[in-house]
Motif scaffolding. Structure first.
Motif, PDB file in Angstrom:
ATOM      1  N   GLY A 140     -11.885  66.483 -51.838  1.00  0.00           N
ATOM      2  CA  GLY A 140     -10.568  65.955 -51.508  1.00  0.00           C
ATOM      3  C   GLY A 140      -9.502  66.343 -52.533  1.00  0.00           C
ATOM      4  O   GLY A 140      -9.770  67.049 -53.508  1.00  0.00           O
ATOM      5  N   ILE A 141      -8.296  65.884 -52.278  1.00  0.00           N
ATOM      6  CA  ILE A 141      -7.177  66.163 -53.178  1.00  0.00           C
ATOM      7  C   ILE A 141      -6.854  64.903 -53.989  1.00  0.00           C
ATOM      8  O   ILE A 141      -6.660  63.826 -53.417  1.00  0.00           O
ATOM      9  N   SER A 142      -6.785  65.066 -55.290  1.00  0.00           N
ATOM     10  CA  SER A 142      -6.393  63.955 -56.171  1.00  0.00           C
ATOM     11  C   SER A 142      -4.936  64.154 -56.558  1.00  0.00           C
ATOM     12  O   SER A 142      -4.539  65.262 -56.951  1.00  0.00           O
ATOM     13  N   ILE A 143      -4.145  63.095 -56.451  1.00  0.00           N
ATOM     14  CA  ILE A 143      -2.728  63.177 -56.783  1.00  0.00           C
ATOM     15  C   ILE A 143      -2.367  62.051 -57.745  1.00  0.00           C
ATOM     16  O   ILE A 143      -2.619  60.877 -57.450  1.00  0.00           O
ATOM     17  N   ILE A 144      -1.794  62.425 -58.868  1.00  0.00           N
ATOM     18  CA  ILE A 144      -1.359  61.463 -59.883  1.00  0.00           C
ATOM     19  C   ILE A 144       0.122  61.702 -60.147  1.00  0.00           C
ATOM     20  O   ILE A 144       0.541  62.854 -60.292  1.00  0.00           O
TER      21      ILE A 144
END
Lengths: 111, 112
Positions: free
Chosen positions: A17-21
């Motif tokens: 998946g894509i991690s977004i911070i």
């Protein structure tokens, strides 16, 4: 205002998946925006960084997106892997010798 | 090339005791920093130095002192330890003209 606000505090993502911070700042004098990665029991290590005259920087699976008008910048981790599980800090440099750090995001990538 | 070396890695102090956290770098970096890391609070700058003989306060200097007699060493002194100083302490260095820090592996200090 010498602050950098970071969110979320923690993040759980499935493998692949894509991690977004996200990080936000108020001081327009900040002139450099690095991200640091910290594994348990270790010191933070520089991961990727961007200058405010660039809107995006990509290094492998890691991308910084920078929105100067909104005074926000974010880290995107594509194809997240269990080995990416760590704490991530954004930071900003107010034109002097030191950095201001965000409060950190603890990322866990599930296998 | 060892980078930034911190000692000790762990320490338990009693209230009122004093101690020195050691930091040494072998990269000939001019800039050195001490941060403390508390859960959910990120990294807070305690003191920094831009060269031998020059030090300045960061965001949270109270209860600490530093010295920089050589380029390599930047010790952090705690006088009269208090429970509020329980934290993980990181030393970092940076080369002039570079924008990234090199961090040590930290000292976990508990004051009881």
């Amino acid at each position: 205002q010498q602050q950098v606000k970071q969110s979320p505090q923690s993040l759980i993502v499935q493998k692949g998946g894509i991690s977004i911070i996200n990080c936000a700042y108020e001081n327009t004098a900040f002139d450099y925006f690095p991200w640091y990665q910290q594994f348990p029991g270790k010191g933070p290590a520089l991961l990727i960084a961007i200058r405010p005259d660039v809107s995006e920087k990509k290094e492998g699976r890691f991308t910084i997106s920078f929105n100067k008008s909104a005074k926000q910048f974010s880290l995107h981790i594509m194809d997240s892997q269990p080995g990416d599980s760590a704490t991530y800090f954004c930071a900003a440099r107010p034109g002097t010798y030191k950095y201001i750090f965000g409060t950190g995001t603890r990322l866990k990538v599930l296998a | 090339n060892a980078g930034v070396t911190q000692t000790p890695k762990f320490r338990i102090l009693k209230i009122g005791q004093s101690m020195t956290l050691q930091c040494t770098q072998d990269m000939n970096h001019n800039y050195m920093y001490w941060y403390r890391q508390d859960p959910g609070m990120g990294l807070k700058l305690i003191y920094y130095s831009v060269g031998a003989g020059i030090t300045d306060k960061g965001e949270v200097p109270n209860g600490y002192n530093v010295s920089r007699s050589t380029t390599e060493d930047f010790p952090l002194r705690l006088e009269l330890a208090a429970p509020s100083q329980t934290s993980v302490y990181f030393c970092a260095s940076r080369e002039e003209g570079s924008r990234g820090y090199t961090f040590g592996s930290g000292t976990r200090l508990t004051v009881v």
